[in-house]
Write a protein that holds these residues in place. Structure first.
Motif, PDB file in Angstrom:
ATOM      1  N   MET A   1      55.309  48.180  21.448  1.00 48.16           N
ATOM      2  CA  MET A   1      55.087  46.737  21.468  1.00 48.16           C
ATOM      3  C   MET A   1      55.042  46.209  22.897  1.00 48.16           C
ATOM      4  SD  MET A   1      57.319  43.727  19.643  1.00 48.16           S
ATOM      5  CE  MET A   1      56.869  42.008  19.828  1.00 48.16           C
ATOM      6  N   VAL A   2      55.985  46.696  23.725  1.00 51.10           N
ATOM      7  CA  VAL A   2      56.007  46.254  25.119  1.00 51.10           C
ATOM      8  C   VAL A   2      54.720  46.646  25.828  1.00 51.10           C
ATOM      9  CG1 VAL A   2      57.211  46.441  27.324  1.00 51.10           C
ATOM     10  CG2 VAL A   2      58.516  46.365  25.202  1.00 51.10           C
ATOM     11  N   GLY A   3      54.292  47.906  25.603  1.00 57.61           N
ATOM     12  CA  GLY A   3      53.071  48.372  26.245  1.00 57.61           C
ATOM     13  C   GLY A   3      51.852  47.575  25.814  1.00 57.61           C
ATOM     14  N   ALA A   4      51.773  47.264  24.511  1.00 59.74           N
ATOM     15  CA  ALA A   4      50.637  46.494  24.014  1.00 59.74           C
ATOM     16  C   ALA A   4      50.614  45.093  24.624  1.00 59.74           C
ATOM     17  CB  ALA A   4      50.695  46.410  22.490  1.00 59.74           C
ATOM     18  N   LEU A   5      51.783  44.461  24.673  1.00 64.64           N
ATOM     19  CA  LEU A   5      51.866  43.128  25.276  1.00 64.64           C
ATOM     20  C   LEU A   5      51.513  43.166  26.756  1.00 64.64           C
ATOM     21  CD1 LEU A   5      55.105  41.651  23.653  1.00 64.64           C
ATOM     22  CD2 LEU A   5      52.795  40.754  23.428  1.00 64.64           C
ATOM     23  N   GLN A   6      51.974  44.217  27.437  1.00 58.56           N
ATOM     24  CA  GLN A   6      51.718  44.314  28.869  1.00 58.56           C
ATOM     25  C   GLN A   6      50.232  44.496  29.155  1.00 58.56           C
ATOM     26  OE1 GLN A   6      54.240  47.101  30.833  1.00 58.56           O
ATOM     27  NE2 GLN A   6      53.282  46.851  32.818  1.00 58.56           N
ATOM     28  N   LEU A   7      49.582  45.377  28.409  1.00 59.98           N
ATOM     29  CA  LEU A   7      48.154  45.600  28.634  1.00 59.98           C
ATOM     30  C   LEU A   7      47.328  44.373  28.256  1.00 59.98           C
ATOM     31  CD1 LEU A   7      47.668  49.287  27.428  1.00 59.98           C
ATOM     32  CD2 LEU A   7      47.553  48.419  29.771  1.00 59.98           C
ATOM     33  N   SER A  28      45.383  41.019  43.988  1.00 59.74           N
ATOM     34  CA  SER A  28      45.315  40.223  42.761  1.00 59.74           C
ATOM     35  C   SER A  28      45.603  41.096  41.543  1.00 59.74           C
ATOM     36  CB  SER A  28      43.935  39.574  42.623  1.00 59.74           C
ATOM     37  OG  SER A  28      43.705  38.649  43.664  1.00 59.74           O
ATOM     38  N   ALA A  29      45.118  42.342  41.582  1.00 57.72           N
ATOM     39  CA  ALA A  29      45.401  43.270  40.486  1.00 57.72           C
ATOM     40  C   ALA A  29      46.891  43.586  40.412  1.00 57.72           C
ATOM     41  CB  ALA A  29      44.596  44.555  40.667  1.00 57.72           C
ATOM     42  N   ILE A  30      47.527  43.723  41.571  1.00 55.73           N
ATOM     43  CA  ILE A  30      48.970  43.964  41.599  1.00 55.73           C
ATOM     44  C   ILE A  30      49.726  42.764  41.035  1.00 55.73           C
ATOM     45  CG2 ILE A  30      50.944  44.303  43.135  1.00 55.73           C
ATOM     46  CD1 ILE A  30      49.052  45.883  44.967  1.00 55.73           C
ATOM     47  N   MET A  31      49.299  41.566  41.422  1.00 56.43           N
ATOM     48  CA  MET A  31      49.926  40.358  40.897  1.00 56.43           C
ATOM     49  C   MET A  31      49.748  40.258  39.386  1.00 56.43           C
ATOM     50  SD  MET A  31      51.667  37.645  41.421  1.00 56.43           S
ATOM     51  CE  MET A  31      51.634  37.507  43.215  1.00 56.43           C
ATOM     52  N   ALA A  32      48.559  40.612  38.906  1.00 51.82           N
ATOM     53  CA  ALA A  32      48.313  40.594  37.464  1.00 51.82           C
ATOM     54  C   ALA A  32      49.228  41.579  36.744  1.00 51.82           C
ATOM     55  CB  ALA A  32      46.851  40.925  37.176  1.00 51.82           C
ATOM     56  N   GLY A  33      49.418  42.758  37.342  1.00 49.44           N
ATOM     57  CA  GLY A  33      50.319  43.741  36.746  1.00 49.44           C
ATOM     58  C   GLY A  33      51.757  43.258  36.708  1.00 49.44           C
ATOM     59  N   SER A  34      52.192  42.590  37.772  1.00 45.62           N
ATOM     60  CA  SER A  34      53.555  42.066  37.827  1.00 45.62           C
ATOM     61  C   SER A  34      53.777  40.987  36.776  1.00 45.62           C
ATOM     62  CB  SER A  34      53.841  41.500  39.222  1.00 45.62           C
ATOM     63  OG  SER A  34      53.689  42.494  40.211  1.00 45.62           O
ATOM     64  N   LEU A  35      52.835  40.071  36.677  1.00 40.50           N
ATOM     65  CA  LEU A  35      52.958  38.992  35.697  1.00 40.50           C
ATOM     66  C   LEU A  35      52.904  39.531  34.270  1.00 40.50           C
ATOM     67  CD1 LEU A  35      50.698  36.285  37.386  1.00 40.50           C
ATOM     68  CD2 LEU A  35      53.193  36.299  37.247  1.00 40.50           C
ATOM     69  N   ALA A  36      52.058  40.533  34.050  1.00 42.54           N
ATOM     70  CA  ALA A  36      51.968  41.128  32.714  1.00 42.54           C
ATOM     71  C   ALA A  36      53.281  41.790  32.326  1.00 42.54           C
ATOM     72  CB  ALA A  36      50.829  42.142  32.670  1.00 42.54           C
ATOM     73  N   GLY A  37      53.886  42.500  33.273  1.00 42.22           N
ATOM     74  CA  GLY A  37      55.177  43.123  32.997  1.00 42.22           C
ATOM     75  C   GLY A  37      56.259  42.102  32.720  1.00 42.22           C
ATOM     76  N   THR A  38      56.223  40.989  33.436  1.00 50.17           N
ATOM     77  CA  THR A  38      57.212  39.932  33.230  1.00 50.17           C
ATOM     78  C   THR A  38      57.072  39.304  31.850  1.00 50.17           C
ATOM     79  OG1 THR A  38      57.220  39.452  35.604  1.00 50.17           O
ATOM     80  CG2 THR A  38      58.102  37.763  34.134  1.00 50.17           C
ATOM     81  N   VAL A  39      55.843  39.015  31.446  1.00 55.02           N
ATOM     82  CA  VAL A  39      55.603  38.412  30.129  1.00 55.02           C
ATOM     83  C   VAL A  39      56.094  39.333  29.013  1.00 55.02           C
ATOM     84  CG1 VAL A  39      53.809  37.712  28.500  1.00 55.02           C
ATOM     85  CG2 VAL A  39      53.682  36.972  30.881  1.00 55.02           C
ATOM     86  N   ALA A  40      55.714  40.601  29.089  1.00 56.21           N
ATOM     87  CA  ALA A  40      56.107  41.554  28.051  1.00 56.21           C
ATOM     88  C   ALA A  40      57.623  41.713  27.991  1.00 56.21           C
ATOM     89  CB  ALA A  40      55.446  42.907  28.312  1.00 56.21           C
ATOM     90  N   THR A  41      58.264  41.699  29.147  1.00 56.08           N
ATOM     91  CA  THR A  41      59.712  41.882  29.196  1.00 56.08           C
ATOM     92  C   THR A  41      60.451  40.699  28.596  1.00 56.08           C
ATOM     93  OG1 THR A  41      59.536  43.268  31.170  1.00 56.08           O
ATOM     94  CG2 THR A  41      61.668  42.251  30.732  1.00 56.08           C
ATOM     95  N   VAL A  42      60.051  39.497  28.968  1.00 54.38           N
ATOM     96  CA  VAL A  42      60.737  38.295  28.483  1.00 54.38           C
ATOM     97  C   VAL A  42      60.584  38.150  26.973  1.00 54.38           C
ATOM     98  CG1 VAL A  42      60.751  35.778  28.579  1.00 54.38           C
ATOM     99  CG2 VAL A  42      60.586  37.093  30.690  1.00 54.38           C
ATOM    100  N   PHE A 102      50.754  49.896  38.621  1.00 51.31           N
ATOM    101  CA  PHE A 102      49.335  49.569  38.681  1.00 51.31           C
ATOM    102  C   PHE A 102      48.751  49.853  40.064  1.00 51.31           C
ATOM    103  CE2 PHE A 102      50.242  47.041  34.863  1.00 51.31           C
ATOM    104  CZ  PHE A 102      49.177  47.437  34.067  1.00 51.31           C
ATOM    105  N   PHE A 103      49.547  49.641  41.116  1.00 44.54           N
ATOM    106  CA  PHE A 103      49.055  49.920  42.464  1.00 44.54           C
ATOM    107  C   PHE A 103      48.782  51.411  42.635  1.00 44.54           C
ATOM    108  CE2 PHE A 103      49.828  51.064  46.923  1.00 44.54           C
ATOM    109  CZ  PHE A 103      48.877  50.266  47.540  1.00 44.54           C
ATOM    110  N   VAL A 104      49.723  52.244  42.190  1.00 47.84           N
ATOM    111  CA  VAL A 104      49.523  53.693  42.272  1.00 47.84           C
ATOM    112  C   VAL A 104      48.344  54.109  41.404  1.00 47.84           C
ATOM    113  CG1 VAL A 104      50.551  55.938  41.748  1.00 47.84           C
ATOM    114  CG2 VAL A 104      51.928  54.166  42.835  1.00 47.84           C
TER     115      VAL A 104
END
Length: 262
Positions: A1-7, A28-42, A102-104
């Motif tokens: 579920m977390v992975g689906a929300l993050q992607l 911008s891609a790194i920022m998008a990855g960070s925000l996606a991880g935050t949304v899925a986590t919360v 995402f950066f790696v």
């Protein structure tokens, strides 16, 4: 579920940060990855708290009978905010984890010395594993402190069985380092990597394969097993535009019938 929300969140943020030509910078891609991880986590954090409580509770004298009972008990004994205890650490940890992974991942084409669209499913799996391994190692101290904060509760016997007593996030960091040295913040990293690394490898490789299936079904590539482009297809067209173009080329276009004017 977390992975689906993050992607899903990641794709949304990527679309938000794209310029008019559909390009996005690495930052911008790194920022998008960070925000996606935050949304899925919360969104999923209360279930993480319940999972931790169920794991650390005394099996001989369990405080919770199951998932629903744990939700109910935590809410009524400790309040709604107890379900989000340590969430600030999770958000802080999600930023370096998501950004790092995402950066790696987007820079691994330099290792393979070929563009990312030519990666095989095995290469995508390895890329996901490497990205998750690096990111998890960097962010694991936040994970360690978060678990301690989730487990500790004055309503549980022995405060939830946590090995240290602390009054907050900063004090938990300090007590952990004082008791077990700095390396104590990475205690349990190996076991966590055994879970996280293959999980992200499968997630990224599946994500890339699904992208290829969509491109194949929309007529951009010859096979979902490769990114070999179909000759003569304008890759800049949207799927609907491409279908309309194919419709016109097949000669199925009928000009509009003239209307009689009074």
């Amino acid at each position: 579920m977390v992975g689906a929300l993050q992607l899903a969140s990641y794709r949304r943020f990527v679309m938000l940060f794209m310029d008019d030509l559909g390009h996005i910078s690495q930052w911008s891609a790194i920022m998008a990855g960070s925000l996606a991880g935050t949304v899925a986590t919360v969104v999923t954090y209360p279930t993480d708290v319940v999972k931790t409580r169920l794991i650390v509770q005394n099996r001989l004298e369990p405080s919770y009978k199951g998932i629903l009972h744990a939700f109910y008990t935590i809410y009524h004994q400790e309040g709604f905010l107890a379900l989000y205890r340590g969430v600030s650490l999770t958000v802080l940890g999600a930023i370096p984890f998501s950004a790092g992974s995402f950066f790696v991942y987007i820079n691994l084409n330099k290792i393979w010395q070929e563009p990312s669209f030519r990666f095989s499913p095995l290469q995508n799996f390895i890329n996901g594993c490497l990205a998750a391994g690096v990111a998890q190692t960097l962010s694991f101290p936040f994970e360690t402190v978060k678990r301690k904060m989730q487990a500790q509760s004055p309503c549980l016997p022995h405060y939830g069985g946590v090995d240290i007593r602390f009054t907050g996030m900063v004090d938990c960091f300090r007590q952990t380092v004082k008791t077990k040295s700095v390396l104590g913040l990475w205690c349990g990293l190996t076991a966590n990597l055994l879970k996280i690394v293959p999980y992200y490898g499968v997630m990224f490789s599946t994500f890339e394969f699904c992208k290829r299936v969509c491109l194949y079904r929309n007529g951009y590539i010859e096979s979902p097993l490769s990114y070999k482009l179909i000759p003569g297809v304008d890759q800049s067209l949207q799927p609907q535009e491409l279908q309309e173009l194919k419709f016109l080329r097949r000669g199925n276009f009928e000009p509009p019938k003239p209307t009689l004017e009074n």
